[in-house]
Scaffold this active site. Structure first.
Site, PDB file in Angstrom:
ATOM      1  N   GLU A   1      73.148  21.003   9.683  1.00 40.62           N
ATOM      2  CA  GLU A   1      73.243  21.204  11.126  1.00 40.62           C
ATOM      3  C   GLU A   1      71.924  20.760  11.765  1.00 40.62           C
ATOM      4  O   GLU A   1      71.893  20.319  12.898  1.00 40.62           O
ATOM      5  CB  GLU A   1      73.504  22.693  11.390  1.00 40.62           C
ATOM      6  CG  GLU A   1      73.970  23.013  12.783  1.00 40.62           C
ATOM      7  CD  GLU A   1      73.132  24.067  13.442  1.00 40.62           C
ATOM      8  OE1 GLU A   1      72.304  23.685  14.301  1.00 40.62           O
ATOM      9  OE2 GLU A   1      73.285  25.251  13.101  1.00 40.62           O
TER      10      GLU A   1
ATOM     11  N   SER B   1      70.495  28.281  11.021  1.00 46.67           N
ATOM     12  CA  SER B   1      71.502  27.793  10.067  1.00 46.67           C
ATOM     13  C   SER B   1      71.136  26.376   9.657  1.00 46.67           C
ATOM     14  O   SER B   1      70.975  25.513  10.519  1.00 46.67           O
ATOM     15  CB  SER B   1      72.884  27.755  10.716  1.00 46.67           C
ATOM     16  OG  SER B   1      73.255  29.025  11.169  1.00 46.67           O
TER      17      SER B   1
ATOM     18  N   ARG C   1      78.661  22.585  17.572  1.00 48.73           N
ATOM     19  CA  ARG C   1      77.272  22.156  17.311  1.00 48.73           C
ATOM     20  C   ARG C   1      77.122  20.642  17.477  1.00 48.73           C
ATOM     21  O   ARG C   1      76.454  19.977  16.690  1.00 48.73           O
ATOM     22  CB  ARG C   1      76.831  22.551  15.897  1.00 48.73           C
ATOM     23  CG  ARG C   1      76.741  24.030  15.658  1.00 48.73           C
ATOM     24  CD  ARG C   1      75.649  24.672  16.517  1.00 48.73           C
ATOM     25  NE  ARG C   1      75.400  26.027  16.074  1.00 48.73           N
ATOM     26  CZ  ARG C   1      76.168  27.071  16.399  1.00 48.73           C
ATOM     27  NH1 ARG C   1      77.206  26.907  17.183  1.00 48.73           N
ATOM     28  NH2 ARG C   1      75.881  28.273  15.953  1.00 48.73           N
TER      29      ARG C   1
HETATM   30  N1  EPU Z   1      78.133  35.360   4.844  1.00 50.91           N
HETATM   31  C1  EPU Z   1      77.998  35.641   3.507  1.00 50.91           C
HETATM   32  N2  EPU Z   1      76.762  35.432   2.943  1.00 50.91           N
HETATM   33  C2  EPU Z   1      75.716  34.964   3.632  1.00 50.91           C
HETATM   34  C3  EPU Z   1      75.857  34.668   5.007  1.00 50.91           C
HETATM   35  C4  EPU Z   1      77.097  34.875   5.583  1.00 50.91           C
HETATM   36  O1  EPU Z   1      78.923  36.083   2.839  1.00 50.91           O
HETATM   37  O2  EPU Z   1      74.635  34.818   3.039  1.00 50.91           O
HETATM   38  C5  EPU Z   1      79.429  35.642   5.504  1.00 50.91           C
HETATM   39  C6  EPU Z   1      79.288  36.870   6.416  1.00 50.91           C
HETATM   40  O3  EPU Z   1      79.505  38.055   5.734  1.00 50.91           O
HETATM   41  C7  EPU Z   1      80.346  36.615   7.463  1.00 50.91           C
HETATM   42  C8  EPU Z   1      80.400  35.097   7.544  1.00 50.91           C
HETATM   43  O4  EPU Z   1      79.778  34.589   6.372  1.00 50.91           O
HETATM   44  O5  EPU Z   1      81.590  37.095   7.008  1.00 50.91           O
HETATM   45  C9  EPU Z   1      79.725  34.568   8.793  1.00 50.91           C
HETATM   46  O6  EPU Z   1      78.347  34.939   8.796  1.00 50.91           O
HETATM   47  P1  EPU Z   1      77.528  35.151  10.159  1.00 50.91           P
HETATM   48  O7  EPU Z   1      78.260  36.062  11.044  1.00 50.91           O
HETATM   49  O8  EPU Z   1      76.125  35.501   9.786  1.00 50.91           O
HETATM   50  O9  EPU Z   1      77.594  33.757  10.889  1.00 50.91           O
HETATM   51  P2  EPU Z   1      77.470  32.255  10.349  1.00 50.91           P
HETATM   52  O10 EPU Z   1      78.823  31.626  10.430  1.00 50.91           O
HETATM   53  O11 EPU Z   1      76.778  32.202   9.043  1.00 50.91           O
HETATM   54  C10 EPU Z   1      77.117  31.239  12.735  1.00 50.91           C
HETATM   55  C11 EPU Z   1      76.155  30.308  13.377  1.00 50.91           C
HETATM   56  C12 EPU Z   1      74.859  31.028  13.731  1.00 50.91           C
HETATM   57  C13 EPU Z   1      75.180  32.179  14.679  1.00 50.91           C
HETATM   58  C14 EPU Z   1      76.185  33.096  13.971  1.00 50.91           C
HETATM   59  C15 EPU Z   1      76.670  34.204  14.868  1.00 50.91           C
HETATM   60  C16 EPU Z   1      76.675  28.094  12.470  1.00 50.91           C
HETATM   61  C17 EPU Z   1      76.242  26.990  11.570  1.00 50.91           C
HETATM   62  N3  EPU Z   1      75.884  29.185  12.490  1.00 50.91           N
HETATM   63  O12 EPU Z   1      76.547  31.622  11.483  1.00 50.91           O
HETATM   64  O13 EPU Z   1      74.027  30.120  14.437  1.00 50.91           O
HETATM   65  O14 EPU Z   1      74.023  32.901  15.028  1.00 50.91           O
HETATM   66  O15 EPU Z   1      77.368  32.330  13.579  1.00 50.91           O
HETATM   67  O16 EPU Z   1      77.567  33.729  15.802  1.00 50.91           O
HETATM   68  O17 EPU Z   1      77.688  27.960  13.151  1.00 50.91           O
HETATM   69  C18 EPU Z   1      72.318  28.501  14.121  1.00 50.91           C
HETATM   70  O18 EPU Z   1      73.138  27.672  14.521  1.00 50.91           O
HETATM   71  O19 EPU Z   1      71.131  28.189  13.808  1.00 50.91           O
HETATM   72  C19 EPU Z   1      72.731  29.881  13.998  1.00 50.91           C
HETATM   73  C20 EPU Z   1      71.945  30.820  13.515  1.00 50.91           C
END
Ligand code: EPU
Length: 338
Positions: A334, A238, A163
């Protein structure tokens, strides 16, 4: 070009925050941008706006906001297995992805439904479901705001990170990205279905050898089920980055929280999802005034209507402080806070 004074940006940022820009103009070509720059000798007072989907506006802007509406989608070169596609910086990102899917051009299907514009995408090296913009990036053209000169940046010059790019650091606010060149596969697509949620959706649909469109559809389905539609509920995706912590700190935390979600990184550090940390601190679905952490994804802060940028930022600070106190981890935004 119509220059507007005291212009509300409410419809121009996906958080739906109502702040006013001193002046506002839409540009449709590099030449129009250069004309504007010629008339304005203080480039520090110019702000380039794309889809407004990665920003939190906390105050009125004493600046000229330039809305990039430079369009265009063109195949400019053909290689054996790839096409080089040049896209205007003002194109909507998801419409670009759909165009690629329709034309069976592979590489951006995992990045379906990400809000924002093509020109903004390299700034934070957008990423989702195992793919980042840098994986398909060829080069870009950008206009320097202080001189009006057009420069080309290749992948190395962009200094992409998680990012992150040079446009978020040394060159922050200094360029307008007018055209982005992508290298997309036209055969033997390298599909990325490694991300658990994608594999699950494809499995549920009994799709064994997915097409680009199958993956795009799966990503759209996953995003729609987890992330709020900015047209319905203001948000900027995010809000925080996922923090990376040293292995020793992680091992110590794992003793205290055995169920901690984590990914080991090639650099020896460990990435912990900020969404998990925030949920553990009790914020998921919690509403304070007009703002809160989304009920299905705690990493996404939302505007329930009428929230000020300050209000959202205050919530973000409280959330970060509680994560720090419970886990000793600093989480940083972010989104750009202005
Ligand atoms: N999780 C929780 N609780 C929550 C949210 C997430 O326990 O409320 C856990 C999930 O269960 C999972 C892990 O955290 O085990 C990761 O969650 P998720 O797959 O939703 O992805 P993320 O790491 O929260 C990142 C990106 C997103 C992108 C997704 C999918 C960043 C900051 N965010 O989110 O990007 O869509 O992966 O690849 O890296 C964005 O940048 O605006 C964005 C939405």
């Amino acid at each position: 070009m119509l220059l507007k004074q005291n212009f509300s940006l409410k419809e121009y940022n996906t958080f739906g925050i109502d702040v006013v820009a001193a002046s506002f103009v839409a540009i449709h070509s590099v030449e129009e941008l250069q004309q504007i720059l010629l008339k304005n000798n203080d480039s520090e007072k110019i702000m380039i706006l794309g889809g407004g989907s990665n920003m939190l506006l906390t105050k009125d802007l004493d600046r000229l906001v330039v809305h990039n509406q430079i369009k265009g989608f063109e195949i400019v070169a053909e290689e054996k297995d790839h096409s080089i596609v040049a896209v205007g910086g003002g194109e909507n990102w998801h419409e670009f992805v759909l165009m690629c899917v329709e034309n069976d051009l592979g590489g951006v299907e995992n990045l379906s439904l990400i809000p924002g514009t093509v020109g903004a995408a390299p700034i934070q090296n957008i990423g989702a479901y195992g793919v980042e913009l840098k994986d398909v990036f060829e080069r870009l053209e950008a206009v320097e705001l202080s001189t009006g000169k057009v420069y080309t940046f290749d992948k190395t010059a962009c200094q992409f990170g998680y990012r992150d790019s040079v446009f978020k650091r040394d060159l922050k606010g200094k360029f307008c990205i007018t055209k982005v060149y992508f290298r997309l596969s036209k055969q033997q697509h390298q599909l990325n279905t490694s991300y658990g949620a994608i594999a699950q959706v494809l499995d549920d649909k009994n799709i064994n050898s997915p097409s680009i469109k199958d993956i795009s559809d799966a990503v759209i389905e996953i995003r729609q089920s987890k992330l709020p539609d900015p047209k319905v509920l203001g948000n900027s995706g995010s809000f925080f980055k996922n923090p990376e912590i040293p292995l020793a700190q992680f091992e110590d935390l794992q003793q205290r929280f055995p169920e901690i979600v984590h990914y080991s990184l090639p650099n020896g550090k460990v990435k912990v999802p900020a969404g998990w940390l925030i949920e553990q601190c009790g914020w998921k679905g919690k509403r304070i005034g007009n703002t809160g952490a989304y009920e299905k994804q705690a990493l996404v802060l939302v505007n329930y209507g009428g929230a000020t940028g300050e209000e959202v930022f205050l919530l973000a600070k409280e959330i970060a402080a509680s994560v720090k106190s419970k886990f000793g981890i600093t989480i940083t935004p972010e989104v750009n806070v202005l």
